[in-house]
Enzyme design. Structure first.
Site, PDB file in Angstrom:
ATOM      1  N   HIS A 111      -6.899  -6.667  -6.773  1.00  0.00           N
ATOM      2  CA  HIS A 111      -5.323  -5.712  -6.156  1.00  0.00           C
ATOM      3  C   HIS A 111      -5.532  -4.911  -4.512  1.00  0.00           C
ATOM      4  CE1 HIS A 111      -1.913  -2.102  -6.611  1.00  0.00           C
ATOM      5  NE2 HIS A 111      -2.594  -2.535  -5.554  1.00  0.00           N
ATOM      6  N   GLU A 162       3.887   2.554  -6.652  1.00  0.00           N
ATOM      7  CA  GLU A 162       2.957   2.961  -7.552  1.00  0.00           C
ATOM      8  C   GLU A 162       2.730   4.733  -7.805  1.00  0.00           C
ATOM      9  OE1 GLU A 162       1.441   1.413  -8.491  1.00  0.00           O
ATOM     10  OE2 GLU A 162       0.710  -0.981  -7.342  1.00  0.00           O
ATOM     11  N   GLY A 165       0.950  -1.371  -0.177  1.00  0.00           N
ATOM     12  CA  GLY A 165       0.134  -0.104   0.292  1.00  0.00           C
ATOM     13  C   GLY A 165       1.097   1.710   0.090  1.00  0.00           C
ATOM     14  N   SER A 213       9.199   3.044  -1.333  1.00  0.00           N
ATOM     15  CA  SER A 213       9.756   1.480  -1.736  1.00  0.00           C
ATOM     16  C   SER A 213       9.365   0.799  -0.962  1.00  0.00           C
ATOM     17  CB  SER A 213       9.796   1.542  -3.417  1.00  0.00           C
ATOM     18  OG  SER A 213       9.474   0.123  -3.401  1.00  0.00           O
ATOM     19  N   GLY A 214       9.152  -0.493  -0.300  1.00  0.00           N
ATOM     20  CA  GLY A 214       9.516  -0.951   0.148  1.00  0.00           C
ATOM     21  C   GLY A 214      10.374  -1.164   2.167  1.00  0.00           C
ATOM     22  N   HIS A 260      -4.282  -2.799   0.917  1.00  0.00           N
ATOM     23  CA  HIS A 260      -4.708  -4.263   0.365  1.00  0.00           C
ATOM     24  C   HIS A 260      -5.876  -4.428   1.851  1.00  0.00           C
ATOM     25  CE1 HIS A 260      -1.297  -4.913  -2.675  1.00  0.00           C
ATOM     26  NE2 HIS A 260      -1.530  -3.492  -2.544  1.00  0.00           N
TER      27      HIS A 260
HETATM   28 ZN    ZN Z   1      -1.147  -1.985  -4.409  1.00  0.00          ZN
END
Ligand code: ZN
Length: 206
Positions: free
Chosen positions: A154, A72, A25, A41-42, A93
């Site tokens: 998703h 995203e 997310g 990210s991550g 999610h």
């Molecule tokens: Zn996602």
């Protein structure tokens, strides 16, 4: 509060509300200059710090930050470019709502808060690969004036004129999905009449 602080605070809220797990997310906020603050990210939400929030321009080019922006980012920046009225985005999610997304089923307006904070049924945007701007386009095609939709197979995408509104929509979508599912076990959930949905929208959806 500036955009970076808002993203950080909201990211912690989506984590403590159990709308996201690990680093899945993402959350973003656009400021008046068109700079977008977004989760990296991550990085797991649990250990996320204010300094981890990345800023990008409206085309996703990194301006500041130690990490890469969320994978995203193309979806977020596409939405900001096409919808100047949107200044906050929350993508999760979350479990119950994602269950609706995998069976391609809209979440109905069983509860007044869905009309008040989402603006109608939660539609499903057709599947598009994650990390693409096409995912953002698919979402915009079904959103209309609503603040949330499901992304097929998703999760949830929530938007708002403020990040607070997007957060609220994301949280309410999850509760509504859970209540519909529980109601279905007990009997046949009754969806609000179109007229009642409109009345609630007129009063509270702003
Ligand atoms: Zn996602």
């Amino acid at each position: 509060m500036d955009a970076k602080n808002e993203v950080f605070t909201t990211a912690k809220r989506v984590y403590s509300a159990r709308l996201v797990t690990a680093s899945l997310g993402n959350v973003s906020c656009r400021d008046e200059e068109g700079t977008v603050a977004i989760t990296p990210s991550g990085i797991d939400y649990e250990v996320l710090t204010l300094e981890d929030i990345v800023t990008v321009d409206l085309h996703g080019n990194k301006l500041r930050g130690h990490h890469n922006p969320s994978s995203e980012t193309p979806m977020h920046t596409l939405i900001y470019r096409k919808r100047p009225d949107i200044a906050g985005i929350v993508h999760t999610h979350s479990l119950y709502a994602s269950a609706f997304s995998v069976v391609n089923k809209e979440i109905p307006v069983d509860m007044v808060e869905v009309a008040a904070h989402v603006g109608g049924r939660v539609p499903v945007a057709p599947y598009m690969p994650p990390g693409t701007k096409e995912l953002g386009e698919a979402a915009l095609n079904v959103l209309g004036d609503r603040r949330a939709c499901l992304l097929q197979n998703h999760g949830v995408l929530a938007v708002g004129g403020t990040l607070e509104k997007a957060y609220k929509a994301a949280a309410i979508v999850e509760v509504a999905a859970c209540i519909h599912l529980l109601g279905s076990l007990l009997g046949e959930p009754r969806e609000l009449e179109e007229e009642d949905i409109q009345r609630v929208k007129d009063l509270y959806f702003r």
